[in-house]
Every structure is written in structure tokens, then in C-alpha cells.
Design a protein around this motif. Structure first.
Motif, PDB file in Angstrom:
ATOM      1  N   GLN A  77       0.814  -1.216   0.000  1.00  0.00           N
ATOM      2  CA  GLN A  77       0.000   0.000   0.000  1.00  0.00           C
ATOM      3  C   GLN A  77       0.846   1.263   0.000  1.00  0.00           C
ATOM      4  OE1 GLN A  77      -2.608  -0.371   3.365  1.00  0.00           O
ATOM      5  NE2 GLN A  77      -3.686  -2.146   2.529  1.00  0.00           N
ATOM      6  N   LYS A  78       2.116   1.137   0.406  1.00  0.00           N
ATOM      7  CA  LYS A  78       3.008   2.293   0.468  1.00  0.00           C
ATOM      8  C   LYS A  78       4.173   2.174  -0.510  1.00  0.00           C
ATOM      9  CE  LYS A  78       1.946   3.602   5.228  1.00  0.00           C
ATOM     10  NZ  LYS A  78       1.517   4.977   4.908  1.00  0.00           N
ATOM     11  N   SER A  79       3.962   1.393  -1.575  1.00  0.00           N
ATOM     12  CA  SER A  79       4.960   1.245  -2.645  1.00  0.00           C
ATOM     13  C   SER A  79       6.320   0.809  -2.111  1.00  0.00           C
ATOM     14  CB  SER A  79       5.104   2.557  -3.427  1.00  0.00           C
ATOM     15  OG  SER A  79       3.883   2.929  -4.003  1.00  0.00           O
ATOM     16  N   ALA A  80       6.309  -0.125  -1.180  1.00  0.00           N
ATOM     17  CA  ALA A  80       7.548  -0.658  -0.624  1.00  0.00           C
ATOM     18  C   ALA A  80       7.527  -2.171  -0.713  1.00  0.00           C
ATOM     19  CB  ALA A  80       7.726  -0.214   0.828  1.00  0.00           C
ATOM     20  N   ILE A  81       8.716  -2.776  -0.641  1.00  0.00           N
ATOM     21  CA  ILE A  81       8.838  -4.231  -0.709  1.00  0.00           C
ATOM     22  C   ILE A  81       8.936  -4.799   0.702  1.00  0.00           C
ATOM     23  CG2 ILE A  81      10.361  -6.116  -1.434  1.00  0.00           C
ATOM     24  CD1 ILE A  81      11.123  -4.458  -3.861  1.00  0.00           C
ATOM     25  N   PHE A  82       8.106  -5.798   0.985  1.00  0.00           N
ATOM     26  CA  PHE A  82       8.155  -6.496   2.270  1.00  0.00           C
ATOM     27  C   PHE A  82       9.366  -7.422   2.270  1.00  0.00           C
ATOM     28  CE2 PHE A  82       6.891 -10.364   4.691  1.00  0.00           C
ATOM     29  CZ  PHE A  82       6.918  -9.796   5.959  1.00  0.00           C
ATOM     30  N   LEU A  83      10.185  -7.330   3.299  1.00  0.00           N
ATOM     31  CA  LEU A  83      11.397  -8.147   3.391  1.00  0.00           C
ATOM     32  C   LEU A  83      11.324  -9.071   4.594  1.00  0.00           C
ATOM     33  CD1 LEU A  83      14.108  -5.388   2.710  1.00  0.00           C
ATOM     34  CD2 LEU A  83      13.279  -7.101   1.098  1.00  0.00           C
ATOM     35  N   ARG A  84      11.492 -10.332   4.334  1.00  0.00           N
ATOM     36  CA  ARG A  84      11.576 -11.293   5.431  1.00  0.00           C
ATOM     37  C   ARG A  84      12.916 -11.099   6.157  1.00  0.00           C
ATOM     38  NH1 ARG A  84       7.322 -14.590   4.861  1.00  0.00           N
ATOM     39  NH2 ARG A  84       6.333 -14.637   2.810  1.00  0.00           N
ATOM     40  N   PRO A  85      13.022 -11.536   7.413  1.00  0.00           N
ATOM     41  CA  PRO A  85      14.218 -11.230   8.222  1.00  0.00           C
ATOM     42  C   PRO A  85      15.543 -11.528   7.527  1.00  0.00           C
ATOM     43  CG  PRO A  85      12.528 -12.176   9.612  1.00  0.00           C
ATOM     44  CD  PRO A  85      11.997 -12.250   8.199  1.00  0.00           C
ATOM     45  N   ILE A 105      22.724 -14.430   0.124  1.00  0.00           N
ATOM     46  CA  ILE A 105      22.184 -13.412  -0.779  1.00  0.00           C
ATOM     47  C   ILE A 105      21.197 -14.036  -1.754  1.00  0.00           C
ATOM     48  CG2 ILE A 105      22.776 -11.791  -2.633  1.00  0.00           C
ATOM     49  CD1 ILE A 105      25.474 -11.372  -1.166  1.00  0.00           C
ATOM     50  N   ILE A 106      21.549 -15.218  -2.261  1.00  0.00           N
ATOM     51  CA  ILE A 106      20.638 -15.917  -3.178  1.00  0.00           C
ATOM     52  C   ILE A 106      19.319 -16.226  -2.479  1.00  0.00           C
ATOM     53  CG2 ILE A 106      20.280 -18.064  -4.461  1.00  0.00           C
ATOM     54  CD1 ILE A 106      23.351 -18.046  -4.986  1.00  0.00           C
ATOM     55  N   ALA A 107      19.402 -16.666  -1.221  1.00  0.00           N
ATOM     56  CA  ALA A 107      18.177 -16.964  -0.460  1.00  0.00           C
ATOM     57  C   ALA A 107      17.344 -15.699  -0.261  1.00  0.00           C
ATOM     58  CB  ALA A 107      18.542 -17.582   0.886  1.00  0.00           C
ATOM     59  N   ALA A 108      18.014 -14.574  -0.026  1.00  0.00           N
ATOM     60  CA  ALA A 108      17.295 -13.303   0.132  1.00  0.00           C
ATOM     61  C   ALA A 108      16.556 -12.938  -1.147  1.00  0.00           C
ATOM     62  CB  ALA A 108      18.279 -12.201   0.506  1.00  0.00           C
ATOM     63  N   MET A 109      17.242 -13.072  -2.282  1.00  0.00           N
ATOM     64  CA  MET A 109      16.621 -12.760  -3.570  1.00  0.00           C
ATOM     65  C   MET A 109      15.442 -13.693  -3.841  1.00  0.00           C
ATOM     66  SD  MET A 109      18.338 -10.182  -4.758  1.00  0.00           S
ATOM     67  CE  MET A 109      19.944  -9.392  -4.924  1.00  0.00           C
ATOM     68  N   GLU A 110      15.620 -14.958  -3.524  1.00  0.00           N
ATOM     69  CA  GLU A 110      14.550 -15.938  -3.773  1.00  0.00           C
ATOM     70  C   GLU A 110      13.321 -15.644  -2.916  1.00  0.00           C
ATOM     71  OE1 GLU A 110      17.178 -19.850  -5.128  1.00  0.00           O
ATOM     72  OE2 GLU A 110      16.616 -19.593  -3.020  1.00  0.00           O
ATOM     73  N   SER A 111      13.533 -15.175  -1.679  1.00  0.00           N
ATOM     74  CA  SER A 111      12.390 -14.885  -0.812  1.00  0.00           C
ATOM     75  C   SER A 111      11.595 -13.693  -1.345  1.00  0.00           C
ATOM     76  CB  SER A 111      12.869 -14.609   0.620  1.00  0.00           C
ATOM     77  OG  SER A 111      13.471 -13.337   0.730  1.00  0.00           O
ATOM     78  N   ILE A 112      12.291 -12.712  -1.925  1.00  0.00           N
ATOM     79  CA  ILE A 112      11.594 -11.561  -2.512  1.00  0.00           C
ATOM     80  C   ILE A 112      10.816 -11.996  -3.749  1.00  0.00           C
ATOM     81  CG2 ILE A 112      11.930  -9.325  -3.651  1.00  0.00           C
ATOM     82  CD1 ILE A 112      14.374  -8.912  -1.856  1.00  0.00           C
ATOM     83  N   GLU A 113      11.456 -12.799  -4.577  1.00  0.00           N
ATOM     84  CA  GLU A 113      10.781 -13.265  -5.793  1.00  0.00           C
ATOM     85  C   GLU A 113       9.571 -14.135  -5.460  1.00  0.00           C
ATOM     86  OE1 GLU A 113      14.418 -13.236  -9.054  1.00  0.00           O
ATOM     87  OE2 GLU A 113      13.593 -15.147  -8.405  1.00  0.00           O
ATOM     88  N   ALA A 114       9.643 -14.868  -4.356  1.00  0.00           N
ATOM     89  CA  ALA A 114       8.510 -15.707  -3.954  1.00  0.00           C
ATOM     90  C   ALA A 114       7.304 -14.855  -3.565  1.00  0.00           C
ATOM     91  CB  ALA A 114       8.915 -16.618  -2.794  1.00  0.00           C
ATOM     92  N   ASP A 115       7.575 -13.665  -3.011  1.00  0.00           N
ATOM     93  CA  ASP A 115       6.491 -12.785  -2.580  1.00  0.00           C
ATOM     94  C   ASP A 115       5.986 -11.865  -3.688  1.00  0.00           C
ATOM     95  OD1 ASP A 115       6.177 -13.662   0.041  1.00  0.00           O
ATOM     96  OD2 ASP A 115       7.814 -12.397   0.775  1.00  0.00           O
ATOM     97  N   TYR A 116       6.834 -11.618  -4.709  1.00  0.00           N
ATOM     98  CA  TYR A 116       6.480 -10.652  -5.749  1.00  0.00           C
ATOM     99  C   TYR A 116       6.631 -11.285  -7.128  1.00  0.00           C
ATOM    100  CZ  TYR A 116       6.494  -7.293  -1.984  1.00  0.00           C
ATOM    101  OH  TYR A 116       6.205  -6.635  -0.805  1.00  0.00           O
ATOM    102  N   GLU A 117       5.490 -11.627  -7.687  1.00  0.00           N
ATOM    103  CA  GLU A 117       5.482 -12.332  -8.970  1.00  0.00           C
ATOM    104  C   GLU A 117       6.160 -11.528 -10.071  1.00  0.00           C
ATOM    105  OE1 GLU A 117       2.276 -14.483 -11.980  1.00  0.00           O
ATOM    106  OE2 GLU A 117       1.612 -13.660 -10.061  1.00  0.00           O
ATOM    107  N   ASN A 118       6.013 -10.193 -10.044  1.00  0.00           N
ATOM    108  CA  ASN A 118       6.599  -9.368 -11.104  1.00  0.00           C
ATOM    109  C   ASN A 118       8.121  -9.366 -11.076  1.00  0.00           C
ATOM    110  OD1 ASN A 118       6.240  -7.768  -8.620  1.00  0.00           O
ATOM    111  ND2 ASN A 118       7.115  -6.082  -9.808  1.00  0.00           N
ATOM    112  N   LEU A 119       8.718  -9.859  -9.962  1.00  0.00           N
ATOM    113  CA  LEU A 119      10.177  -9.908  -9.871  1.00  0.00           C
ATOM    114  C   LEU A 119      10.739 -11.325 -10.021  1.00  0.00           C
ATOM    115  CD1 LEU A 119      10.861  -7.379  -6.959  1.00  0.00           C
ATOM    116  CD2 LEU A 119      11.335  -7.054  -9.389  1.00  0.00           C
TER     117      LEU A 119
END
Length: 704
Positions: A77-85, A105-119
Motif C-alpha cells: 500500500q506504500k509502494s515498498a517491498i516487504f522483506l523477510r528477516p 544473498i541468493i536466499a534473500a533474492m529468492e524470498s523476494i521473488e517468492a512474494d512478488y510475482e513481477n520480480l
């Protein structure tokens, strides 16, 4: 949370550190940029995450005394990316050397991609496996300096763009074609002025057109994600990843398709786009004429075919496509080779048909060296399918080749004020005189505020400074540190003349600073009662000329009195044997001299700002004294179709506006000239160092 206003030095330091690490990897420069940009993306996402988190947490609902956990939706809602710990940058920076940083770092990237289909599939991952664990640790720490831990996300958005710029300068990817200079993109976005609807970039590169369009809307206090829809085409898969990351860094999303625009139209937006923005490849001669000859996006036909069955020059393929994409009220703004505006033969026929539609709106000529990977001049074209009836047979010609700022010896851009001045000209053409008046008013206000800052301001760290009073006090401190030794000398010793000169110059300086402050108070009092009309603003610019001239004189006096102070110290040491005297405190004098030099720089820089902004106001009011568009030799002319036809249907601004009159000598800006010389010298020194290192390495390879 403080916002850094001047981060150029930090950007440069971060880039230098990151680029140095390339020597410790197996990547060439054209491979290294993606993992670096991935980490800049992560760092920006974390900065934005922390900001939004602080806004969300106080308002989270509680149930049974327990606060609801943060969710992805809260951040979206605030144009930000939710980041897991484990995707948060502080977690990655804190990893010990024993940890597998690449895997983390790869795990961090994968967690973002899992939450955001466009990425998904966009963020770099496997690339980190080629980087040494120690190098990755150093790179993570480099991108996490203390001074950037508490700033807003916009700063890392700027750093992302800065890194794109530097990689383009190194020709790091596909000849740098993925990056269009920010100053050109910003000018296109502001003149195009998107309000709402679909923006298409058929050659979108790293997505800069979308980012600047969103900023333009945000400047108006509106939410770009609610008002704009972004659609892009790009042939290079890696560049698409950069573009999607760039959008995400700025809280945006867009549908970017992999396609060769010459032959494909996956969005099917012909006649449906509200805005088209682009910087396409120039002068392409490999387009298959057979494949495009019946394309509905070519309403004016093919521009010409060579013996190989290829379109002779692709410029008018692009121009025709851009025109065909916009709807009946749509507008287009794009960069084009300067060859296109006066090209002959079949290209001229296409250009004539385009002009005869009445939809060519504005042409702006840009000098060479604005691009990082090519030195050619270009032009900005603006089309408008909804021009007012009285303007349909006219085209605004702006020759901006004499408007530029030297960034390096090889690269130029527009300063923010130069860009605003060009925007003001376009506004006058559109009958939006208030935009012009607001700009003149803003410059006048800035003159007064910058003059105020000479006496009371904040430094980059939020500290309180008083540049002119501080400089005066620093000189007094330097004089006091020298005075014990001076008292041991005779009246006819070598120091006498320079001591008298310094005393006289300091007296005049203090007197003129006092007069400058009084004049400022009077100008501020008059400004409070000013009328907002053009006549009053023009009078205000004329009236502020004295304040601007006083600031210029104080710059000269500041430099003079400091040089005299240094000469006094030098005379005492070299001609009066000061170092042999117990009354000479060398450490104290060195400390006082350094302190005086520091505040001298602050005072001079601040004083220069006063005259700089006055010159911007005068630039506008001299050329457009009635707040109305008029022809200005060497700059602008409103041309009708009859004149265009008489000039072989040329759209080259320089063909119409004529030559600018030579400026008088008193307008010569010595400080700016010296700045340009310094920039060139700095670049030459860097090149010399690189050449020396290369020569040394070659000799070592030869065993010499």
C-alpha cells in the motif's frame, strides 16, 4: 529522519569502492554490474522497508493484547517491498566470514521473488557464486555506510541511477545502450507532463522514462501508481531485469515484454497509448523492409529501402511507430538523431506527411556529449495529437545547444535550473504563463534565501553554521595566533606592508559584509510586499541585481583577504625567521590557517549561490520580458508551416532560430570557466594515472 541534499561525494566513494572490488572477482566489467546492482537494489529495498515499517507499526491493530504481525499488504500500500528477516540488509552485513554469503544473498533474492510475482526470475542470484566470500563481505559493507543508514529511500534511488550511469560510462552493457542521461529523460517527462493513463516506451532500456514520469506526477502531489500504467518493450533480457529492478527500487511496477519492436507489438497498443516516451537506437540500417512494409504502425509508408532489402535508415520507422501508438489525444516525446530532422529523399517525404498532420509540437536541439557512450548531437521531438487549433500549423523550435553544464571533460548535462528554464519556454508556448512566473518568483526567493544562508545555515550533517561571520572570526583567530610574533618585530621589518594590507582589507571586508546584511534586510522587507505579477517580478529581478553584485564582490574580497593572511604567515616564516622564535606557535598557526581555509570555502560557495540564482532569473526576464513567448535569436522561434515548407520541410531548430548575439564581457562567468578547467584537469589527471599504470604493467609483462 534526515535527508541528504548533497550526496555526490558519497555516490562517488561508493562507486569507487565497488569498482575496485572488480579486480578481486572473475567477472569482466560487463558481467560485474548485475550482481552489484542487485545489492544496491537490496540496500534500497531495506532502506524503504525501514521507513515504511516505522510508519505502519504505530497503527497496527492489537488483538488479545498482541500486535498483528506485519504483512506484505501493509508494504504494498506504500509502494515498498516487504522483506523477510533473512532478506534484510543488516542481516546480510552481519554475517560472519564463516558463513556462505553467496548462498545467503541468493536466499534473500529468492524470498523476494517468492512474494512478488513481477520480480520472479529478475533478481540476480547465481551471479554471486562467482564472487569470493571476502569480496562479498566487503561489498556489502561498502554499500552500508553509516551516513546512509538513516536517510530516506530516495537517496538509494539516486544511488541506483548513479551506478547505472557509471556502468554506462564504462560501456558495461551492450555499449551502454540501456541508459539514457537523466537530464534528457527528466526534460522529456516534464515537457510531456503525463497526468494519467498508459505510458509506452517501445525501447525502454533500464526504465528511466517510467521513473522520471512517475516523479513528475509525484511532484504534483499525486500518486503515480494510481494514475499511470507502464508498458515497455526491450530486446535484451538482461536489460529487462535491470528495468524491472529499477521500477521496483522506486516503488513502481510495469509490464515490460521481451520483443524486437521493429517486428513485434505484444501490447497491441497502436492508437491506444496516452503517452509515448523513448530513446531508440539511432540510424539503424538492418531492418527487414519485407517484414515491416505492411505494418499498420507505418501510416506514412516506408522511408526508403536499400539494395539489400533493408530499410535505409530506421529513424523514421521509430518516429512513425511512436506517432501511431498515441491515441487521438495522446502525446509523444522522444530522443532522435539530429540527422533525422533534415534527412532528404524518402525520409523527407515521411517527415512532410508527419508535419502535414499538424501534430509536430516542439523540437529541441541538444549539443553533443550528453550521452555516455556516444558523442553525437541529438534532438528531442514532441508530438501532440490534441494541439489547439491556433497552433496546429506551427512548431516551436528551441536550440538548446548553448545550454549545458560540463560534468566531466567528455560528458555534459543540464543543471536543474537550465532544465527549468527550457520547461518555462515550453510553458509560455502553451499559454501557461503562470509556470514561467512561478519560476522567476522561485529564483528571486532563492536569491534571498541563499543570501540569508551566508549568515545562518545548516551543513550537510544538520549542524548550524554562519559562513560569513565564521570566516571573519577565523581570520581574527589567525591574526591573533600570529600577533605575539608580530609584536617582537620592528616597524620597518618585511612584514609591515602585508600586515597593513591585511588589516585594511579585513576592515573593508567587515564593513561590506555589514552592508550586505543590511541590504538583504531591505530586500526582504520589499519582497514581503511585492505583487506577484510579471511587472513586479521583473522589477524584483532588477532590484536584486545589487545584492547579486555585492555577493560577487564579497567572493573576491574573501579570496583576497585570505591570500593576504597566507602571505603574512609566509613572510613571517621566510623573511622574518619566525620558526626560530618562541613567540611563533607553528602548530597553532597551522591549525588556524586550516580552519580559516575551510570556512573560506563554505563562505565563497554560499556567496556564489546568491548570484547564480539571480542570473537564472535574469536569463528568463531578459529573453521574455512580457511573460509571453517571443522569438529569441539563437534560442527559440515559433515557426509556421509555410516557413517549414520553404526550408525543405526541415525540423532542425538551428535552421530557424539564427545565431545568438555575442554576450558582453561583463556577463563572463570567471568562476564557472575555472570550474570547467578544473573538471577537465581532473579528468586528464585520472586518464594520465590510468595510462601510467597500463604502461607499467606492459613493461612488467615484457620483463623490462
Amino acid at each position: 529522519m534526515k535527508q541528504l541534499e548533497h550526496i555526490e561525494a558519497i555516490e562517488k566513494r561508493l562507486w569507487t569502492a565497488a569498482d575496485t572490488l572488480r579486480a578481486n572477482s572473475n567477472y569482466a566489467s560487463n558481467e560485474y554490474f548485475l550482481p552489484v546492482m542487485g545489492l544496491v537494489f537490496l540496500r534500497h529495498a531495506y532502506s524503504r522497508y525501514l521507513l515504511v515499517k516505522s510508519e505502519i507499526e504505530p497503527h497496527l491493530p492489537r488483538r488479545g493484547g498482541k500486535e498483528r504481525e506485519l504483512s506484505k499488504e501493509d508494504f504494498s500500500q506504500k509502494s515498498a517491498i516487504f522483506l523477510r528477516p533473512k532478506a534484510q540488509f543488516d542481516y546480510l552485513v552481519a554475517l560472519p566470514d564463516s558463513a556462505d554469503r553467496a548462498r545467503a544473498i541468493i536466499a534473500a533474492m529468492e524470498s523476494i521473488e517468492a512474494d512478488y510475482e513481477n520480480l520472479r526470475g529478475v533478481l540476480p542470484k547465481s551471479e554471486y557464486q562467482e564472487l569470493d566470500n571476502q569480496v562479498l563481505g566487503q561489498l556489502l559493507r561498502t554499500l552500508n555506510p553509516d551516513e546512509l543508514k538513516d536517510v530516506s529511500g530516495d537517496v538509494f534511488g539516486r544511488i541506483y541511477e548513479y551506478f547505472l550511469t557509471q556502468f554506462a560510462d564504462q560501456k558495461a552493457h551492450d555499449g551502454g545502450e540501456f541508459f539514457t542521461p537523466v537530464s534528457l529523460v527528466s526534460l522529456i517527462a516534464h515537457i510531456l507532463d503525463p497526468q494519467h493513463g498508459t505510458i509506452l516506451d517501445p525501447a525502454c532500456g533500464s526504465g528511466g522514462m517510467f521513473v522520471q514520469s512517475a516523479r513528475t506526477v509525484a511532484e504534483q502531489g499525486r500518486n503515480p501508481t494510481e494514475r499511470l500504467t507502464f508498458r515497455g518493450l526491450e530486446k535484451n533480457a538482461t536489460t529487462i531485469r535491470l528495468a524491472k529492478m529499477n521500477l521496483a527500487v522506486h516503488g513502481l511496477e510495469g509490464d515490460i515484454q521481451k520483443a524486437i519492436t521493429y517486428y513485434e507489438d505484444p501490447h497491441e497498443l497502436a492508437g491506444r497509448a496516452d503517452y509515448v516516451m523513448a530513446n531508440p537506437p539511432f540510424n539503424v540500417d538492418e531492418i527487414d523492409a519485407e517484414k515491416v512494409k505492411n505494418d499498420p504502425r507505418l501510416p506514412f509508408g516506408l522511408p526508403g529501402v536499400n539494395k539489400k532489402g533493408k530499410v535505409s535508415n530506421g529513424n523514421y520507422i521509430w518516429i512513425s511507430y511512436f506517432y501511431s501508438y498515441i491515441n487521438e489525444k495522446g502525446r509523444a516525446g522522444f530522443v532522435m538523431s539530429s540527422q533525422a530532422s533534415s534527412a532528404g529523399r524518402d525520409e523527407a517525404k515521411v517527415r512532410r506527411k508527419l508535419i502535414e498532420t499538424g501534430d509536430v509540437d516542439i523540437m529541441i536541439a541538444i549539443r553533443s556529449n550528453f550521452f555516455y557512450t556516444r558523442a553525437v548531437p541529438c534532438e528531442l521531438w514532441f508530438l501532440n495529437r490534441n494541439k489547439p487549433a491556433e497552433s496546429r500549423d506551427k512548431v516551436l523550435m528551441i536550440d538548446a545547444r548553448n545550454i549545458y553544464r560540463k560534468v566531466t571533460r567528455k560528458i555534459y548535462d543540464f543543471s536543474p535550473e537550465q532544465e527549468q528554464n527550457i520547461i518555462a519556454i515550453a510553458a509560455l508556448y502553451r499559454g501557461q504563463a503562470q509556470i514561467y512566473l512561478d519560476q522567476v518568483k522561485a529564483y528571486c526567493q532563492r536569491v534571498l534565501s541563499e543570501a540569508d544562508n551566508c549568515f545562518q545555515a545548516q551543513d550537510d550533517n544538520g549542524g548550524h553554521i554562519t559562513p560569513l561571520p565564521d570566516f571573519s572570526l577565523s581570520l581574527e583567530s589567525l591574526q591573533k595566533s600570529v600577533e605575539p610574533f608580530i609584536k617582537t618585530l620592528k616597524n620597518d621589518d618585511p612584514h609591515t606592508e602585508v600586515w597593513a594590507e591585511l588589516h585594511a582589507a579585513k576592515t573593508v571586508f567587515d564593513k561590506d559584509v555589514y552592508a550586505f546584511k543590511n541590504e538583504l534586510s531591505q530586500q526582504k522587507a520589499v519582497w514581503k510586499n511585492k505583487d506577484a505579477g510579471n511587472g513586479a517580478l521583473k522589477n524584483a529581478v532588477d532590484r536584486l541585481a545589487t545584492l547579486a553584485e555585492s555577493s560577487r564582490n564579497l567572493v573576491k574580497q574573501t579570496e583576497l583577504v585570505f591570500k593576504l593572511a597566507l602571505r603574512l604567515v609566509d613572510t613571517c616564516e621566510t623573511e622574518c625567521n619566525a620558526r626560530d622564535s618562541d613567540a611563533w606557535s607553528a602548530k597553532e598557526i597551522i591549525r588556524a590557517r586550516k580552519a580559516a581555509d575551510k570556512v573560506r570555502g563554505l563562505a565563497v560557495d554560499q556567496l556564489k549561490q546568491v548570484r547564480y540564482f539571480w542570473r537564472q532569473a535574469r536569463w528568463l526576464t531578459e529573453r521574455f520580458p512580457d511573460a509571453e513567448l517571443r522569438d529569441v535569436d539563437g534560442l527559440v522561434k515559433l515557426v509556421d508551416r509555410a516557413e517549414i515548407e520553404a526550408n525543405d520541410w526541415s525540423l532542425t531548430p538551428g535552421r530557424y532560430v539564427g545565431m545568438a548575439p555575442e554576450e558582453e564581457d561583463d556577463v563572463f562567468d570567471f568562476e564557472e570557466a575555472m570550474r570547467e578547467i578544473h573538471v577537465e584537469l581532473e579528468d586528464l589527471n585520472v586518464e594520465a594515472a590510468k595510462l601510467a599504470a597500463a604502461i607499467k604493467k606492459n613493461f612488467e609483462g615484457l620483463g623490462v
